[in-house]
Design a protein around this motif. Structure first.
Motif, PDB file in Angstrom:
ATOM      1  N   GLY A 151      17.808  30.433  29.084  1.00 40.48           N
ATOM      2  CA  GLY A 151      19.180  29.940  29.054  1.00 40.48           C
ATOM      3  C   GLY A 151      20.151  30.833  28.303  1.00 40.48           C
ATOM      4  N   GLY A 152      19.627  31.904  27.688  1.00 41.15           N
ATOM      5  CA  GLY A 152      20.488  32.828  26.968  1.00 41.15           C
ATOM      6  C   GLY A 152      20.518  32.614  25.466  1.00 41.15           C
ATOM      7  N   HIS A 153      19.876  31.554  24.965  1.00 43.87           N
ATOM      8  CA  HIS A 153      19.843  31.296  23.534  1.00 43.87           C
ATOM      9  C   HIS A 153      18.781  32.159  22.859  1.00 43.87           C
ATOM     10  CE1 HIS A 153      22.454  27.973  24.342  1.00 43.87           C
ATOM     11  NE2 HIS A 153      22.387  27.509  23.095  1.00 43.87           N
ATOM     12  N   PHE A 154      19.068  32.530  21.611  1.00 44.22           N
ATOM     13  CA  PHE A 154      18.110  33.251  20.793  1.00 44.22           C
ATOM     14  C   PHE A 154      17.439  32.261  19.852  1.00 44.22           C
ATOM     15  CE2 PHE A 154      21.246  36.489  21.935  1.00 44.22           C
ATOM     16  CZ  PHE A 154      20.417  37.498  22.425  1.00 44.22           C
ATOM     17  N   THR A 155      16.115  32.327  19.763  1.00 46.25           N
ATOM     18  CA  THR A 155      15.373  31.432  18.889  1.00 46.25           C
ATOM     19  C   THR A 155      14.338  32.223  18.107  1.00 46.25           C
ATOM     20  OG1 THR A 155      13.744  30.952  20.619  1.00 46.25           O
ATOM     21  CG2 THR A 155      15.637  29.446  20.445  1.00 46.25           C
ATOM     22  N   MET A 156      13.762  31.577  17.097  1.00 48.12           N
ATOM     23  CA  MET A 156      12.653  32.150  16.354  1.00 48.12           C
ATOM     24  C   MET A 156      11.635  31.048  16.066  1.00 48.12           C
ATOM     25  SD  MET A 156      14.190  32.594  12.451  1.00 48.12           S
ATOM     26  CE  MET A 156      15.253  33.963  12.873  1.00 48.12           C
ATOM     27  N   LEU A 157      10.402  31.455  15.804  1.00 50.84           N
ATOM     28  CA  LEU A 157       9.364  30.487  15.491  1.00 50.84           C
ATOM     29  C   LEU A 157       9.661  29.781  14.166  1.00 50.84           C
ATOM     30  CD1 LEU A 157       6.105  32.470  16.328  1.00 50.84           C
ATOM     31  CD2 LEU A 157       7.007  30.502  17.562  1.00 50.84           C
ATOM     32  N   PRO A 158       9.162  28.552  13.983  1.00 47.08           N
ATOM     33  CA  PRO A 158       9.358  27.867  12.709  1.00 47.08           C
ATOM     34  C   PRO A 158       8.862  28.680  11.518  1.00 47.08           C
ATOM     35  CG  PRO A 158       8.515  26.332  14.347  1.00 47.08           C
ATOM     36  CD  PRO A 158       8.481  27.689  14.976  1.00 47.08           C
ATOM     37  N   LEU A 159       7.714  29.360  11.669  1.00 50.18           N
ATOM     38  CA  LEU A 159       7.191  30.164  10.563  1.00 50.18           C
ATOM     39  C   LEU A 159       8.083  31.367  10.288  1.00 50.18           C
ATOM     40  CD1 LEU A 159       3.324  30.173  11.200  1.00 50.18           C
ATOM     41  CD2 LEU A 159       4.608  28.866   9.503  1.00 50.18           C
ATOM     42  N   THR A 160       8.663  31.952  11.332  1.00 52.00           N
ATOM     43  CA  THR A 160       9.600  33.067  11.133  1.00 52.00           C
ATOM     44  C   THR A 160      10.812  32.581  10.366  1.00 52.00           C
ATOM     45  OG1 THR A 160       8.903  33.867  13.318  1.00 52.00           O
ATOM     46  CG2 THR A 160      10.797  34.948  12.299  1.00 52.00           C
ATOM     47  N   ARG A 161      11.327  31.440  10.744  1.00 50.89           N
ATOM     48  CA  ARG A 161      12.498  30.877  10.068  1.00 50.89           C
ATOM     49  C   ARG A 161      12.193  30.585   8.595  1.00 50.89           C
ATOM     50  NH1 ARG A 161      15.296  25.806   9.525  1.00 50.89           N
ATOM     51  NH2 ARG A 161      17.533  26.059   9.920  1.00 50.89           N
ATOM     52  N   THR A 162      11.019  30.033   8.326  1.00 45.87           N
ATOM     53  CA  THR A 162      10.624  29.761   6.939  1.00 45.87           C
ATOM     54  C   THR A 162      10.570  31.049   6.126  1.00 45.87           C
ATOM     55  OG1 THR A 162       9.330  27.827   7.607  1.00 45.87           O
ATOM     56  CG2 THR A 162       8.790  28.819   5.482  1.00 45.87           C
TER      57      THR A 162
END
Length: 503
Positions: free
Chosen positions: A417-428
């Protein structure tokens, strides 16, 4: 059917001992896993077999023998004896299948025989390693702990086990495994060990040992390697953790691999690799299935609530799943304790991210700012490219370069959809260990709030049509709008909170 009960009991015991030793786990866990493989509800059945109180049927015995040979490393004499104790009608067929002609290889023992959620990638790799495929090298990329090595090892064993000399042109005649891995994460912490390879000479040595071509270690040139490969036939070279090999000649070797050899490599981020297969975290269903299986192997009966919470907490990262279930078994940790954080979880974060984040920072500091900014957004929704670019406040070229390098290191994902995301562990990890310059963070947060104020002013308001279509854009960003409001409230920015409703 006449069964030699005493002979069977005598033969099953050493097989179970070997299986437990190879799996490096207590006998109780080994029996639980064996019961699962045999589709038994309880390991109590296996206990009864050991004591002679009951015996497996013919189908169960065949499966038991297969596990004994393939996973416990039992030899042909053992398999023959235990099948003869039953006078098994398919003895000849079972033995010919288990002890078919083998090919030279140095593949390590695999911890699991059935991958979960990797069927598509597995089939693609096998297809790209076929003789008619134009690929000469197949890279598997992904963040640390996502299962790259496990998948590569599964591919290696696939070709080792299906070998048929009548179909040589479609198979591999030798498989060389060369791992550059220098650390591994276990429930007892990070364990260091000496890697198999650190340079091109080490790869030549591994090839020389498997191909029984000692002169390779003396010459060390591509001509000698080409001759060694041609003498053997089709060779598959698997290099694990390529990114830790600090020798440019290794890449040169891969790019000039003599035909018809092929290479399969794993790496956390790519250098100059053609058409990499990006390994992502497991989807929720596969993550829960892996958690369930890991728990069963350790004698744990997880509730549906535990399955869901562990899947959510780990973000579907296989190493995180294995580690957390191991901690539940080893230390008796509850899921509540795991959610609140442990020293082992902290070690896992450093194990996965320290090296790749350091490399990314050396290549492009703006990419680290991108990670920090992306952590502002809702974990599930992520950020649109437009919002992320506005918060970073970079030139278009610098922004695109930062995005590309963050993607190349597999620290962020660009969703369909064009959104950028990261894994929960990456965010932590980003929030706890990548705080950055406080002045920059304050300015970025201000731009984040301002962007969403402008966004709600543009797409909100009192006017709407009969079907509420005017508010579709607001609905799409509602999780992020709430994230902004939560942050503003937590930092006493009530003027900004009021401004959202006024707008």
């Amino acid at each position: 059917m006449s069964i030699d009960r005493e002979r069977f009991i005598t033969l099953i015991e050493p097989m179970l001992d070997m299986l437990s030793a190879r799996q490096q786990q207590p006998m109780a866990e080994t029996l639980a896993g064996l019961a699962k493989s045999l589709k038994k509800h309880s390991p109590a059945v296996i206990y009864k077999w050991r004591e002679g109180k009951s015996l497996p049927n013919e189908v169960e015995l065949q499966k038991l023998v297969e596990i004994g040979v393939r996973e416990a490393g039992m030899d042909r004499a053992w398999a023959t004896d235990i099948l003869e104790s039953y006078r098994h009608p398919d003895q000849a067929k079972i033995l010919s299948t288990l002890f078919a002609p083998t090919i030279p290889h140095n593949l390590p023992h695999r911890a699991c025989r059935q991958l979960i959620g990797r069927e598509t990638e597995r089939e693609e790799i096998i297809k790209r390693l076929s003789p008619e495929a134009r690929d000469w090298i197949v890279p598997i990329e992904g963040i640390g702990g996502v299962g790259k090595s496990t998948l590569a090892l599964e591919i290696g064993w696939h070709f080792a086990e299906i070998y048929d000399p009548r179909l040589r042109e479609r198979q591999f005649d030798a498989i060389v495994w060369a791992s550059a891995k220098d650390t591994e994460m276990t429930p007892k912490g990070v364990r260091s060990h000496h890697p198999m390879i650190t340079n091109r000479s080490d790869i030549f040595r591994a090839c020389a040992e498997v191909l029984n071509y000692p002169s390779l270690t003396q010459t060390g040139d591509i001509t000698a390697l080409k001759h060694a490969f041609s003498q053997k036939g089709r060779v598959l070279l698997i290099i694990d953790n390529l990114e830790t090999v600090d020798d440019p000649e290794v890449l040169d070797l891969l790019h000039h691999l003599p035909w018809p050899a092929k290479a399969l490599v794993t790496l956390r981020w790519h250098e100059d690799m053609p058409y990499p297969i990006h390994l992502r975290s497991l989807d929720e269903q596969s993550a829960q299935e892996m958690i369930r299986r890991e728990c069963e192997q350790r004698g744990i009966e997880p509730s549906e609530d535990v399955l869901q919470r562990l899947a959510r907490m780990t973000g579907g990262l296989p190493l995180a799943i294995s580690l957390n279930v191991g901690l539940m078994s080893l230390h008796g940790y509850s899921v509540q304790k795991l959610e609140h954080g442990t020293k082992e979880a902290e070690e896992l974060l450093h194990f996965i991210f320290d090296r790749v984040v350091q490399t990314l920072g050396e290549q492009n500091p703006h990419a680290l700012d991108l990670l920090r900014a992306l952590a502002f957004f809702d974990m599930n929704e992520g950020a649109t490219g437009t919002a992320l670019a506005a918060i970073l406040d970079l030139s278009p070229d610098d922004y695109q370069e930062a995005v590309q390098q963050a993607i190349n290191t597999n620290l962020i994902n660009r969703n369909p959809g064009g959104h950028f995301t990261m894994l929960p562990l990456t965010r932590t990890y980003v929030l706890e260990h990548l705080k950055g310059d406080p002045a920059w963070l304050a300015e970025a947060r201000t731009r984040w709030v301002a962007w969403y104020l402008d966004f709600t002013a543009k797409y909100g308001g009192e006017d709407w049509d009969a079907y509420g279509a005017r508010y579709e854009k607001l609905r799409a960003e509602w999780a992020n709008i709430l994230a902004v409001l939560d942050w503003c409230a937590a930092t006493d920015r009530y003027d900004a909170v009021k401004a959202f409703w006024i707008e």
